[in-house]
Design an enzyme around this catalytic site. Sequence first.
Site, PDB file in Angstrom:
ATOM      1  CE1 TYR B 258      -4.500   0.836   0.083  1.00 50.17           C
ATOM      2  CE2 TYR B 258      -3.541   2.710   1.175  1.00 50.17           C
ATOM      3  CZ  TYR B 258      -4.620   2.608   0.574  1.00 50.17           C
ATOM      4  OH  TYR B 258      -5.440   2.759   0.498  1.00 50.17           O
ATOM      5  CE1 TYR B 306      -2.629  -0.867 -13.805  1.00 51.20           C
ATOM      6  CE2 TYR B 306      -5.388  -0.693 -11.817  1.00 51.20           C
ATOM      7  CZ  TYR B 306      -4.232  -0.847 -13.029  1.00 51.20           C
ATOM      8  OH  TYR B 306      -5.398  -1.860 -13.339  1.00 51.20           O
TER       9      TYR B 306
END
Lengths: 140, 361
Positions: B258, B306
């Site tokens: 993360y 992304y």
Amino acid sequence: MNKPVMHKPAPLPTSDTAEYWQACNRDELLYQRCDNCSHVQFYPRRICTVCQSNDLGWHRSAQKGTIHSFTVVHRAANRAFDADVPFVLALIDLDEGFRMMTNVIGEECRTATIGRRVRVVFEQHSSGQKLPQAILEPLA
Amino acid sequence: MSLHVAAAQGAITDAGLKPSDIDGVLAAFSFTQPHMMLASVFCEYMGLKPGFTTAVQSGGATACTAVALAAALVEAGMCKHVLVVTGDNRLSGLPPGGAAAMLAQFGHPEFEQPYGISIPAAYALVAQRYMHEYGVLPEHLAAIAVTQRGHAALHPHAHMREPITIADVMNSRIISTPLKLLDCCLVSDGAAAVVLSAPENVSASADGIALLGSGQGHTHEHISSAPSLLDFGCAQSAEQAFARAGVAVSDIDVAEIYDSFTITLAVELESMGFFSKGEAGPAAAAGALGLKGQLPCNTHGGLLSYGHSGAAGGMFHVVEAVNQLKHRAGPRQVDDAELALVHGDGGILSAHCSLILGRVH
């Protein structure tokens, strides 16, 4: 739920915190200490986070502390703070052993550094509630 | 919901299953279509009638947590095939700044929000202390963003594919010191899903990936209540996952971790034992997180490049790990990837969940 909040969030006291916020309006900073294990905690609540005792006492802080960390906010997420940027957000370690979030306010606030001494003052919030804030102590 | 369905159909097909095989469904949350029973709303929309369904909510740890929960459901024999589905169109479905404003409401209503806290400001408090403590420079954190943009450039579906330099990160707009715009994750539309099945319900020829272990760590919710700004629950979470999987940090071939901010990844990598304290940024600058580096990390580009679509942001990490382990990541493929770590962080480094995934032999 899709609309961004446009007003500055006001602290809305709960039964846990009413005494704390009332004290702020008298320019007093209160914190809790456990009568059973002496643990000091912040924010106010009904249980000691160490020994789970419900016997918590209110104590008055001397309102002196040290900056543990800070950030200069240039982009507010809540548009109600747009007029205030850049402003200083900090985590303050009070000498009694608890940590709280405040802004660092005052003309010199942009000179804030980690480790800098501060004292807690009270600022009128638009809601009418007084809010504890930090102001830099003069450098020794 | 259409994003959810597209991801669900992709995952079910990839698993070689039919929608009617799905007997468990875990969903998450949505900013643009908030609902107290999002899992039921999704099942109704798609026409699924599972034997078990609920929504999972633990911020950025949601995807990993839901995967761990799905595994527990199939291990307990309560379900045969559990679909975990996440999605949100928080870029197109909210007014500009809407996602950040909603996220700011995660701050404590009495003791943080009146001071103008935002998620970037909260992570900036961590970053400032971290840099002070370890002598890390903003350029070190910037190297993380640069590395991940390079990975995103190799992914056809990445939100941001234009290469960036350290100077680009350093010259980007200040959000909350020391974090600049390119230190921060994106706001994207997207969805992602996976299916978890018990081994006995998977055909011998199936190209499945095994969940070898998971772990969690929790220390606080609000950053003002964090016991430390340097050590967080990711250490415990990863330790538990490694122990349950019976593997070590050094065994991991690829990590999908993360990365809501550059500081997030630095803290997690170090807490989990991949680098010494203060060394993740300098290591990134030296190429350690690249596809040929010591620890290929966020090979799809992560939340920084992304995309970040709420709970689906964390699920993109899971999906990329599966793609890497199935050796179908194309130009992003890490050589001989056998073992992957996936990690989710919810709140302000508050709720952590780690997964160890491996190829089935």
